[in-house]
Design a protein around this motif. Structure first.
Motif, PDB file in Angstrom:
ATOM      1  N   PRO A  80       0.816  -1.224   0.000  1.00 44.91           N
ATOM      2  CA  PRO A  80       0.000   0.000   0.000  1.00 44.91           C
ATOM      3  C   PRO A  80       0.850   1.275   0.000  1.00 44.91           C
ATOM      4  O   PRO A  80       0.438   2.301  -0.554  1.00 44.91           O
ATOM      5  N   VAL A  81       2.028   1.203   0.600  1.00 45.32           N
ATOM      6  CA  VAL A  81       2.918   2.372   0.573  1.00 45.32           C
ATOM      7  C   VAL A  81       3.384   2.626  -0.860  1.00 45.32           C
ATOM      8  O   VAL A  81       3.382   3.769  -1.332  1.00 45.32           O
ATOM      9  N   ALA A  82       3.741   1.563  -1.576  1.00 40.50           N
ATOM     10  CA  ALA A  82       4.134   1.700  -2.981  1.00 40.50           C
ATOM     11  C   ALA A  82       2.976   2.255  -3.804  1.00 40.50           C
ATOM     12  O   ALA A  82       3.174   3.118  -4.670  1.00 40.50           O
ATOM     13  N   TYR A  83       1.776   1.790  -3.541  1.00 38.27           N
ATOM     14  CA  TYR A  83       0.598   2.273  -4.254  1.00 38.27           C
ATOM     15  C   TYR A  83       0.459   3.791  -4.080  1.00 38.27           C
ATOM     16  O   TYR A  83       0.261   4.525  -5.050  1.00 38.27           O
ATOM     17  N   GLY A  84       0.586   4.244  -2.837  1.00 38.94           N
ATOM     18  CA  GLY A  84       0.506   5.680  -2.570  1.00 38.94           C
ATOM     19  C   GLY A  84       1.610   6.463  -3.260  1.00 38.94           C
ATOM     20  O   GLY A  84       1.364   7.542  -3.815  1.00 38.94           O
ATOM     21  N   ILE A  85       2.811   5.929  -3.237  1.00 42.73           N
ATOM     22  CA  ILE A  85       3.944   6.592  -3.893  1.00 42.73           C
ATOM     23  C   ILE A  85       3.690   6.696  -5.397  1.00 42.73           C
ATOM     24  O   ILE A  85       3.917   7.752  -6.005  1.00 42.73           O
TER      25      ILE A  85
END
Length: 160
Positions: free
Chosen positions: A27-32
């Protein structure tokens, strides 16, 4: 430093902290990717690699060279495994979630290579130092990205 190395405490989850670290990276990658696309993911992967290396060096000076709760290396490796997804979505001008098979293959293949430790992954891990801790996951991420690209090519008929 423990907060960084454990990716905000995720590394203390049981069982399989490395898998939890990889899951938390998604999810952090998705946000980035939503914020800045492939290039921001690439830049932050480099930054997190350097920060993770410093944290791992600091925390492993004495004792275990690769405690299971250090998962910042899995985060970087998982992000690298998602490079084809981020780049592909940007190149095609589509929402990144539409490339969901790449998310699945990136996660599964990264975990497979990280656990199995074939060839260069195992050689990096065998270093027994902080650089080895970080590098084995970087290489596993590269392997996962390459295999994901091949699978996408097969699925879309480019390699048939």
């Amino acid at each position: 430093m423990k907060w960084v190395a454990s990716f905000a405490g995720v590394g203390f989850l049981k069982p399989a902290p490395g898998t939890w670290g990889s899951l938390a990276a998604l999810p952090v990658a998705y946000g980035i990717i939503l914020l800045g696309g492939f290039w921001l993911l690439l830049a932050l992967s480099v930054v997190v690699f350097v920060i993770g290396l410093k944290a791992t060096e600091s925390l492993t000076k004495t004792g275990d060279h690769d405690p299971s709760w250090i998962v910042i290396d899995e985060v970087v490796g998982q992000w690298i495994a998602l490079f084809p997804v981020a780049y592909g979505a940007g190149m095609m001008g589509v929402e990144v979630w539409r490339l969901w098979p790449g998310w699945v293959s990136g996660f599964v293949l990264f975990r497979l290579f990280d656990i199995w430790k074939p060839w260069l992954v195992g050689r990096a891990d065998a270093r027994g130092d902080a650089m080895g801790v970080m590098l084995d996951d970087v290489i596993a991420g590269v392997f996962a990205a390459v295999v994901s690209i091949v699978l996408a090519g097969l699925a879309h008929g480019f390699l048939m």
